[in-house]
Scaffold this active site. Structure first.
Site, PDB file in Angstrom:
ATOM      1  N   ASP A 273       1.086  -1.139  -0.085  1.00  0.00           N
ATOM      2  CA  ASP A 273       0.073   0.023   0.049  1.00  0.00           C
ATOM      3  C   ASP A 273       0.880   1.176   0.087  1.00  0.00           C
ATOM      4  OD1 ASP A 273      -2.008   2.069   0.798  1.00  0.00           O
ATOM      5  OD2 ASP A 273      -3.247   0.169   1.332  1.00  0.00           O
TER       6      ASP A 273
ATOM      7  N   LEU B 104       2.195  -0.141  -7.031  1.00  0.00           N
ATOM      8  CA  LEU B 104       2.434  -1.288  -7.805  1.00  0.00           C
ATOM      9  C   LEU B 104       1.796  -1.137  -9.371  1.00  0.00           C
ATOM     10  CD1 LEU B 104       2.023  -4.737  -6.056  1.00  0.00           C
ATOM     11  CD2 LEU B 104       4.383  -3.787  -6.562  1.00  0.00           C
TER      12      LEU B 104
ATOM     13  N   ASN C 220      -9.685   0.696  -7.172  1.00  0.00           N
ATOM     14  CA  ASN C 220      -9.819   1.404  -8.579  1.00  0.00           C
ATOM     15  C   ASN C 220      -9.697   0.207  -9.480  1.00  0.00           C
ATOM     16  OD1 ASN C 220      -6.929   1.727  -9.800  1.00  0.00           O
ATOM     17  ND2 ASN C 220      -6.874   2.237  -7.769  1.00  0.00           N
TER      18      ASN C 220
ATOM     19  N   ALA D  80      -8.278   0.452 -12.650  1.00  0.00           N
ATOM     20  CA  ALA D  80      -7.080   0.520 -13.055  1.00  0.00           C
ATOM     21  C   ALA D  80      -6.138  -0.618 -12.591  1.00  0.00           C
ATOM     22  CB  ALA D  80      -6.378   1.780 -13.443  1.00  0.00           C
ATOM     23  N   THR D  81      -6.101  -0.493 -11.362  1.00  0.00           N
ATOM     24  CA  THR D  81      -5.308  -1.522 -10.352  1.00  0.00           C
ATOM     25  C   THR D  81      -5.836  -2.738 -10.523  1.00  0.00           C
ATOM     26  OG1 THR D  81      -4.709   0.195  -8.890  1.00  0.00           O
ATOM     27  CG2 THR D  81      -4.232  -1.745  -8.330  1.00  0.00           C
TER      28      THR D  81
ATOM     29  N   CYS E 277     -11.565 -15.011 -15.787  1.00  0.00           N
ATOM     30  CA  CYS E 277     -10.752 -14.007 -15.173  1.00  0.00           C
ATOM     31  C   CYS E 277     -11.621 -12.885 -14.743  1.00  0.00           C
ATOM     32  CB  CYS E 277      -9.476 -13.749 -16.014  1.00  0.00           C
ATOM     33  SG  CYS E 277      -9.872 -12.422 -17.449  1.00  0.00           S
TER      34      CYS E 277
ATOM     35  N   CYS F  26     -15.006   5.397  -1.326  1.00  0.00           N
ATOM     36  CA  CYS F  26     -15.677   5.626  -0.046  1.00  0.00           C
ATOM     37  C   CYS F  26     -15.689   7.314   0.341  1.00  0.00           C
ATOM     38  CB  CYS F  26     -14.798   4.706   0.887  1.00  0.00           C
ATOM     39  SG  CYS F  26     -14.816   3.217   0.622  1.00  0.00           S
TER      40      CYS F  26
ATOM     41  N   CYS G  18     -12.065 -13.461 -24.479  1.00  0.00           N
ATOM     42  CA  CYS G  18     -11.519 -12.500 -23.444  1.00  0.00           C
ATOM     43  C   CYS G  18     -10.162 -12.203 -24.008  1.00  0.00           C
ATOM     44  CB  CYS G  18     -11.427 -13.197 -22.139  1.00  0.00           C
ATOM     45  SG  CYS G  18     -10.675 -12.254 -20.910  1.00  0.00           S
TER      46      CYS G  18
ATOM     47  N   CYS H 201      -7.342 -13.608 -20.937  1.00  0.00           N
ATOM     48  CA  CYS H 201      -7.413 -15.033 -20.580  1.00  0.00           C
ATOM     49  C   CYS H 201      -7.503 -15.861 -21.898  1.00  0.00           C
ATOM     50  CB  CYS H 201      -8.146 -15.394 -19.399  1.00  0.00           C
ATOM     51  SG  CYS H 201      -9.885 -15.523 -19.430  1.00  0.00           S
TER      52      CYS H 201
END
Length: 275
Positions: A59, A107, A128, A130-131, A170, A186, A243, A246
């Site tokens: 984090d 990351l 989010n 994107a992550t 996936c 949040c 997909c 995957c």
């Protein structure tokens, strides 16, 4: 296992489905938890107490006063501390014999790919899309089981994406990247504190089952919780043969995998997209 471990984990060992063999597999497991917020807190606490041998906690954020309503890894005394380091202190207090690796960083790209490659199980506790999609691509690439949860307002969801199974979908199969999705967080919409505990604890349960090799996971099934009415729904879904992440190509490679650099931070309580 040592005598102390036999005592510490005796209530697991007494379970016929788990026993000493299952607990030993748990002790040998490396779990990567991305996000040390509302979901990552209960997930990490239960994995540590259950004896997951190594936890890498990632984090890039610091503990904020507004986190304390639900992010139970952290304390008021550690406001301003890096969440990864605060989490390590909490986990070591519960179980000092396991290996806790705190990483205060965002990351993305090759760094994310390399870290996922080292783990046995990945828990997505981020906030989010994107992550989430970046984590999914890395897990597909390395065929690592992914336990994904989300919580916002009074709504929660959880599923498992385990590409060790050829027919397993996936995350992209269920939530295709690039769709016009409203992302809610949040900080704007709020979140019911126990909801993150419910979903995060279930993520820990699914991860422990995967680690021990017991039961049936949530692969191919999305659980949805309306905590205001306290009602659960279960939705089954299948692998998308087309997909982009995957689905196999003619040469057997994964067509959509790129260690992209657009992945953002991994923290807080999970952006929630509910069906």
């Amino acid at each position: 296992m040592t005598d102390e471990q036999l005592l510490r984990y005796s209530r697991h060992i007494l379970l016929d489905a788990l026993g000493i063999e299952g607990q030993e597999r748990i002790l040998a497991t490396h779990a990567l938890i991305v996000g040390a917020g509302g979901l990552g807190s209960p997930a990490a606490l239960y994995l540590a107490s259950a004896g997951i041998g190594k936890i890498t906690l990632v984090d890039d954020d610091t503990v904020d006063f507004t986190n304390l309503q639900r992010q139970i890894l952290h304390t008021q005394a550690r406001v301003g501390t890096a969440k990864a380091e605060s989490g390590k202190q909490a986990l070591q207090a519960i179980n000092p014999e396991i290996d806790i690796v705190p990483l205060q960083q965002r990351l993305s790209g090759e760094a994310l790919d390399a870290l996922v490659a080292t783990a046995d199980i990945v828990l997505d506790c981020t906030d989010n899309f994107a992550t989430r999609h970046a984590i999914n691509r890395a897990c597909v690439h390395h065929k690592k089981p992914l336990v994904s949860g989300a919580a916002i307002r009074f709504d929660g969801q959880i599923s498992v994406y385990d590409l060790r199974q050829d027919d397993s979908p996936c995350y992209h199969c269920l939530f295709p990247e690039g769709e016009d999705v409203e992302e809610v967080r949040c900080a704007v919409m709020g979140v019911f504190a126990p909801l993150t505990g419910i979903v995060g604890t279930m993520q820990a349960a699914e991860a422990l089952k995967l680690a021990a090799g017991i039961g049936e996971s949530l692969s191919g099934r999305l659980l949805l919780l309306d905590a205001l009415e306290m009602e659960w729904r279960s939705i089954r879904f299948k692998k998308d043969a087309g997909c982009a992440v995957c689905g196999p190509t003619e040469d057997g490679q994964l067509p959509g995998y790129l260690p992209r650099s657009d992945a953002d931070r991994g923290s807080a309580d999970g952006a929630c997209r509910l069906a």
